[in-house]
Design a protein around this motif. Structure first.
Motif, mmCIF file in Angstrom:
data_model
loop_
_atom_site.group_PDB
_atom_site.id
_atom_site.type_symbol
_atom_site.label_atom_id
_atom_site.label_comp_id
_atom_site.label_asym_id
_atom_site.label_seq_id
_atom_site.Cartn_x
_atom_site.Cartn_y
_atom_site.Cartn_z
ATOM 1 N N LYS A 1 -4.190 -33.540 33.611
ATOM 2 C CA LYS A 1 -4.054 -33.428 32.418
ATOM 3 C C LYS A 1 -3.256 -32.442 31.351
ATOM 4 O O LYS A 1 -2.069 -32.474 31.099
ATOM 5 C CB LYS A 1 -4.061 -34.882 31.579
ATOM 6 C CG LYS A 1 -5.735 -34.407 30.858
ATOM 7 C CD LYS A 1 -5.844 -35.298 29.368
ATOM 8 C CE LYS A 1 -6.497 -35.383 28.853
ATOM 9 N NZ LYS A 1 -7.317 -36.791 28.422
ATOM 10 N N ILE A 2 -3.732 -31.165 31.126
ATOM 11 C CA ILE A 2 -3.792 -30.256 30.383
ATOM 12 C C ILE A 2 -3.235 -28.887 31.308
ATOM 13 O O ILE A 2 -2.893 -29.331 32.733
ATOM 14 C CB ILE A 2 -5.139 -30.039 30.141
ATOM 15 C CG1 ILE A 2 -6.074 -28.857 31.213
ATOM 16 C CG2 ILE A 2 -6.212 -30.348 29.421
ATOM 17 C CD1 ILE A 2 -7.092 -28.366 30.706
ATOM 18 N N LYS A 3 -2.526 -28.137 30.749
ATOM 19 C CA LYS A 3 -1.336 -27.287 30.804
ATOM 20 C C LYS A 3 -2.545 -26.565 31.978
ATOM 21 O O LYS A 3 -3.943 -26.451 31.720
ATOM 22 C CB LYS A 3 -0.723 -26.797 29.929
ATOM 23 C CG LYS A 3 0.679 -27.645 29.020
ATOM 24 C CD LYS A 3 0.530 -26.882 28.186
ATOM 25 C CE LYS A 3 1.544 -27.488 27.410
ATOM 26 N NZ LYS A 3 2.786 -26.920 26.863
ATOM 27 N N ASP A 4 -1.333 -25.522 32.988
ATOM 28 C CA ASP A 4 -2.753 -25.046 34.303
ATOM 29 C C ASP A 4 -2.906 -23.874 32.930
ATOM 30 O O ASP A 4 -3.981 -23.369 32.780
ATOM 31 C CB ASP A 4 -1.777 -24.497 34.819
ATOM 32 C CG ASP A 4 -0.669 -25.518 35.730
ATOM 33 O OD1 ASP A 4 -1.477 -26.290 36.064
ATOM 34 O OD2 ASP A 4 0.113 -25.363 36.614
ATOM 35 N N GLU A 5 -2.078 -22.970 32.000
ATOM 36 C CA GLU A 5 -3.070 -21.894 31.315
ATOM 37 C C GLU A 5 -4.220 -22.614 29.996
ATOM 38 O O GLU A 5 -5.109 -21.952 29.835
ATOM 39 C CB GLU A 5 -1.304 -22.209 29.773
ATOM 40 C CG GLU A 5 -2.047 -20.617 29.072
ATOM 41 C CD GLU A 5 -1.817 -19.511 30.497
ATOM 42 O OE1 GLU A 5 -2.928 -18.252 29.646
ATOM 43 O OE2 GLU A 5 -1.326 -18.827 31.292
ATOM 44 N N GLU A 6 -4.264 -23.415 30.197
ATOM 45 C CA GLU A 6 -5.187 -24.228 29.407
ATOM 46 C C GLU A 6 -6.263 -24.174 30.095
ATOM 47 O O GLU A 6 -7.740 -23.804 30.357
ATOM 48 C CB GLU A 6 -5.355 -25.950 28.469
ATOM 49 C CG GLU A 6 -4.526 -25.908 27.912
ATOM 50 C CD GLU A 6 -3.895 -27.277 26.962
ATOM 51 O OE1 GLU A 6 -4.691 -27.862 26.590
ATOM 52 O OE2 GLU A 6 -3.263 -27.364 27.218
ATOM 53 N N ALA A 7 -5.918 -24.879 31.545
ATOM 54 C CA ALA A 7 -7.286 -24.605 32.140
ATOM 55 C C ALA A 7 -7.772 -22.969 32.984
ATOM 56 O O ALA A 7 -9.101 -22.878 33.452
ATOM 57 C CB ALA A 7 -6.593 -24.923 33.725
#
Length: 775
Positions: free
Chosen positions: A316-322
Motif C-alpha cells: 500500500k505504501i509509496k515506492d519511495e517509502e519502500a
C-alpha cells in the motif's frame, strides 16, 4: 542384503503397510538417531519384502506369541545369513531390533523369547535361527535385488551402481544387460573418474524412466533410428526437472554433454545398444540478454538476503517509502555487525597490549625439571596469566612437550588459552576482515585469499606507504594479468586495522619462517600452541562458529539497539564477507542513488554513463518488478470488486489499507485509445489523438482468470442488469488480450500458453464476480 543401499531400493517402500511402518519406526529406541532408525526399519522391510506379501500389516504375528517369536527368529537368521556386514555390525543391528521387538511385545501383551546372541561367535540360538531361515527357499530374484549392483574400477575399488529406477521400469533382464556393460566399462576407468560417471548415469537413468516408463518399447527407443529423438526427449524432461528444482539452467548442458559421452563409451562403443543415425543433440547454453538496466552490488543476492532486505514491505505504501524501509533494514544490520566487530577489535587490542607487558614482567617456567618442584606449583594457569603468557612466548609454538596445554596450566581449556595468549584465530581474523570490508567494499574474498605481506624476496609489499598515504595491495585474478594488482588507499581507521593485523600475526609468521615454510608471507595466518598456518579458504572465516556466536551474543549488542537475539541469529546465519560487501554496495546506492559511487566503492572499472540515470542494482530491480506486478493486479481486483463485500478477502487488506493503496497506486478508467469501438474511434480527429503510443499488459495467470471471467459475464448477461461504467472498458481490454493470445504473434509462446491454460482450468466464480460488476 547390503544395508547401505537399502534406502535406494524403492520396492522396499511398499513392503510394509503405512500404518505398520510408522508403528515399527516409532517402536525403535528413542536414543537412536533418526538416520539409524531409518536404517533399522529398512533392514526389517527388506526381510519382510523377501518373506511376506506387499504392504504387510503384521496382523498374523501381533496376535499370537508363537507367530511373533517365529517371525523374529527368521529375521535373526536372515541378518546372519544374508547381510553383507561385519559380525559386529550384525550384532548391533540385532541388538536394536531385539529391543524394538521387546517394546512391541510389551505394547501388544505378547511373550517374547530372549534369544542369546554374541559378537564373537554364532550362538546356539543364532544357529537355530539360521537353520530356520534356510528352510524358507527365498526367491533368488528378490535376494539379488536386495544385494544391489556393483562394479570395480581399474584399481579394483568397488562402487555401488544405482540401477533401481531401470529395474523397476524395465525389469531384471534389461537391468542385467546394463549391469554387464557397466562392469566391462568400469574395469577401464580410474576410481575418481568412475565415481563421477556413476553419478551421471544415476541421474540419467532416472530421467530416462521419466521419458519412457514402458518396458515394452524401451528397446525400440534405443534402436538406431529412434535413439537420437529419444535422447532429445530425455534431455527436455531432465532439463525441466533441473529447472523445477531451482537449479541454474546454464549448468545443465555441460552436464548433459558429459552424460552423452559416458553413455556412448559404455553402451554404444561396446555394442550393447545402437549408435544414432545422426549425432546426439547436445547444445551449448546461451544466456538470455537482460532487458532491465541493472548493475551488480557485489554478486547475486541469495534468497536469504532477499528475504532479509525485502520481506514485510506492504504494497500500500509509496515506492519511495519502500526504499526508505529497505535502507533502514540494511543500515540496522550493518550497524550491528560493525558494533560487534568493533567491540571484539578493541578487546584484541587490549589483550595484545597487556601481553606485551606480561612478556617483559612474567616469569618463565622451564620445560623440564618442574614436575616435583613445589616452587612451580600454580606457577602458570588461569590464576597466573602473567607467567603463562611469558612462558609460552619464551618457548614458542609447536614444542615437543607432552600435553603443552597441561604444561601451561590449561588442560581441557584450549579456547580460553588461545584467548589469553591472543593467538590469531579464524574468528578474530573474520572480525578484522569484516571491518576492512565495511571500510573498503572493493576488498573481495579472492582479494583476501591472495593478500601477501611479503614477496618472494622478503620485501614488504602488501602494506606500504606511498606519497603520505598508506595502501594495501593484493590482486584479483579475474581482472586479467594487466589489471590483476589492486591497490586500496586506506583511511586512518583501516590503517590501524592492518597495522594491528600485522602485529597480531607476527608471532605465527616468525614460527613459519624459522621452520622454512613459504606460507609465512601470507597476510592472514592462524596459530595454536602447537601449529601455525595460513587461512586455506576465506570460507573458513565466514563459517567460524565463534564469530557467528559473537554476532548473536546479547552482551556485545549496542545499548538500546532494536536488534533482539533471535533477529541477530538470523543475521549471523547469512553474514559472510561477500554478504557484507553486498550489503555495503546496496547501502551506498541507497545513500547516493549513484551507480558511479557504487562502482567506485566496489572497485568496478567500467561504468556505462549513457544509462546512468536508469540503472538500478539487480536485487532492487527484481524486488520492484515483482512489487509493481502485484500492485497492478491488486489495483485491477479492487476496481473490479469495489462494490463487492468480498473485496477485503480478495486483496487481503483492511479498509484503511485499501484507501491508502488506491491513493498511491489506484487505477482509473481505461485510457480512451484502448476502446475497441471502431465507429467511435473513427470520429476522433488526428489533432485530438491520445498522447499514448502503446500500453503494456503485465500478463499473469491471475490477470487472465479475471479477464476471462469479465468477458464471460458481459457476453452472457440477459439484459436485466446494468453494469458499472468501468466494466465496458475492461471488457474491451479482455477481448483484446484474449483474442491476441490466439494470434500467430503470441500462440507459439510456451509460457503464455501455459498461463492461458492454467487460467482456463481454474476459472473464477462467475456469480460472485457478476455481483461485483453490476450496479
Amino acid at each position: 542384503m547390503r544395508p547401505a543401499i537399502l534406502k535406494e531400493l524403492s520396492l522396499l517402500r511398499k513392503a510394509l503397510s503405512p500404518e505398520y511402518y510408522d508403528y515399527f519406526l516409532n517402536s525403535i529406541p528413542t536414543n537412536q538417531p533418526e538416520r539409524k532408525k531409518r536404517l533399522i526399519t529398512n533392514i526389517y522391510a527388506s526381510f519382510v519384502f523377501l518373506t511376506k506379501p506387499a504392504r504387510y500389516a503384521a496382523v498374523d504375528i501381533l496376535n499370537r506369541d508363537i507367530c511373533f517369536n517365529n517371525h523374529f527368529e527368521l529375521l535373526v537368521g536372515f541378518i546372519y545369513q544374508e547381510s553383507q556386514s561385519t559380525s559386529v555390525s550384525k550384532y548391533n543391528y540385532l541388538r536394536i531390533l531385539k529391543t524394538t521387538f521387546k517394546t512391541i511385545s510389551t505394547d501388544k501383551q505378547l511373550h517374547f523369547d530372549d534369544l542369546k546372541l554374541s559378537t564373537k561367535e554364532v550362538s546356539v540360538d543364532a544357529q537355530r535361527c539360521i537353520n530356520s531361515f534356510n528352510k524358507l527357499n527365498s526367491a533368488r530374484e528378490k535376494l539379488n535385488y536386495l544385494n544391489g549392483w556393483q562394479v570395480n574400477s581399474k584399481s579394483e575399488r568397488e562402487f555401488e551402481l544405482h540401477l533401481n529406477s531401470i529395474f523397476i521400469a524395465y525389469g531384471a533382464e534389461f537391468t542385467q544387460e546394463v549391469h554387464n556393460a557397466l562392469i566391462n566399462y568400469a574395469h577401464t576407468q580410474k576410481s575418481t573418474t568412475l565415481q563421477t560417471n556413476i553419478g551421471y548415469l544415476k541421474a540419467f537413468f532416472e530421467a530416462m524412466t521419466q521419458a519412457c516408463p514402458n518396458s515394452n518399447v524401451i528397446r525400440n527407443h534405443l534402436s538406431s533410428p529412434q535413439v537420437q529423438g529419444f535422447f532429445h526427449n530425455i534431455m527436455n524432461v531432465w532439463f525441466a526437472l533441473h529447472l523445477a528444482n531451482g537449479n541454474d539452467p546454464k549448468s545443465f548442458f555441460p552436464y548433459w554433454r558429459a552424460v552423452v559421452g559416458v553413455y556412448t563409451e559404455c553402451f554404444i562403443d561396446s555394442r550393447t545398444f545402437d549408435a544414432p543415425i545422426k549425432p546426439f543433440i547436445a547444445p551449448d547454453w546461451k544466456s538470455p540478454q537482460k532487458t532491465a538496466p541493472i548493475f551488480s552490488v557485489g554478486g547475486q543476492a541469495t534468497e536469504k538476503e532477499k528475504k532479509r532486505w525485502f520481506a514485510e514491505i506492504p504494497l500500500k505504501i509509496k515506492d519511495e517509502e519502500a526504499v526508505t524501509i529497505i535502507k533502514s533494514k540494511i543500515d540496522k544490520d550493518l550497524a550491528h555487525i560493525r558494533h560487534v566487530c568493533m567491540a571484539k577489535f578493541k578487546e584484541l587490542q587490549e589483550i595484545h597490549e597487556r601481553n606485551t607487558a606480561f612478556i617483559q614482567s612474567g616469569g618463565i617456567k622451564p620445560l623440564t625439571g618442574t614436575q616435583h618442584d613445589h616452587n612451580y606449583r600454580g606457577f602458570v594457569g588461569e590464576k597466573n596469566i602473567v607467567n603463562t603468557v611469558a612462558t609460552f612466548y619464551a618457548h614458542g609454538i609447536g614444542l615437543n612437550v607432552y600435553e603443552y596445554n597441561e604444561f601451561l596450566g590449561f588442560n581441557g581449556k584450549n579456547n580460553l588459552l588461545l584467548k589469553e595468549l591472543n593467538l590469531p584465530t579464524t574468528s578474530a581474523l573474520a572480525v578484522l576482515s569484516t571491518l576492512l570490508v565495511l571500510e573498503h567494499p572493493q576488498m573481495t574474498p579472492s582479494w583476501f585469499a591472495k593478500w601477501e605481506l611479503f614477496d618472494k624476496n622478503g620485501k614488504q609489499v602488501g602494506f606500504k606507504k606511498s606519497n603520505k598515504q598508506y595502501i594495501a595491495v593484493s590482486c584479483k585474478e579475474r581482472k586479467g594479468t594487466a589489471n590483476a594488482e589492486q591497490l586500496i588507499v586506506l583511511n586512518d581507521f583501516s590503517r590501524q586495522i592492518v597495522e594491528f593485523l600485522i602485529q597480531y600475526t607476527a608471532f605465527a609468521r616468525a614460527h613459519l619462517k624459522v621452520n622454512g615454510k613459504t606460507k609465512w608471507r601470507k597476510m592472514l595466518l592462524t596459530a595454536s600452541v602447537t601449529n601455525a598456518k595460513p587461512v586455506k579458504s576465506i570460507k573458513n572465516l565466514n563459517n567460524s562458529r565463534q564469530y557467528l556466536e559473537w554476532l548473536s551474543d546479547p552482551s556485545l549488542f549496542e545499548p538500546n539497539c532494536s536488534m533482539d537475539q533471535y533477529d541477530a541469529i538470523k543475521l549471523a546465519n547469512l553474514t559472510t564477507l561477500r554478504s557484507v560487501r553486498k550489503h555495503r554496495g546496496l547501502q551506498i546506492y541507497l545513500e547516493t542513488r549513484s551507480m558511479t559511487a557504487v562502482a567506485e566503492a566496489l572497485g568496478h572499472k567500467k561504468k556505462d554513463l549513457s544509462l546512468l540515470t536508469s540503472y538500478l542494482p539487480e536485487p532492487l530491480m527484481d524486488f520492484f518488478n515483482d512489487r509493481w506486478v502485484r500492485q497492478f493486479q491488486s489495483a485491477i481486483l479492487l476496481e473490479a470488486m469495489k462494490d463487492s463485500k468480498y473485496k477485503l478477502d480478495a486483496v487481503n487488506m483492511t479498509t484503511e489499507d485499501i484507501e491508502e493503496f488506491l491513493t498511491n497506486h489506484g487505477l482509473g478508467s481505461l485510457p480512451h485509445h484502448l476502446d475497441h469501438d471502431f465507429q467511435v474511434q473513427s470520429e476522433v480527429s488526428h489533432s485530438n489523438k491520445s498522447s499514448f503510443d502503446e500500453m503494456t499488459f503485465m500478463i499473469s495467470s491471475a490477470l487472465l482468470q479475471l479477464l476471462i471471467a469479465i468477458r464471460t459475464v458481459v457476453e452472457n448477461h440477459n439484459g436485466e442488469c446494468e453494469f458499472l461504467g468501468i466494466v465496458n472498458g475492461w471488457y474491451q481490454s479482455a477481448v483484446f488480450v484474449l483474442n491476441s493470445l490466439s494470434t500467430e504473434q503470441y500462440c507459439s509462446d510456451v509460457e503464455l500458453a501455459h498461463m492461458f491454460h492454467e487460467a482456463n482450468e481454474n476459472a473464477l466464480d462467475i456469480n460472485l464476480l457478476k455481483g461485483a460488476l453490476t450496479c
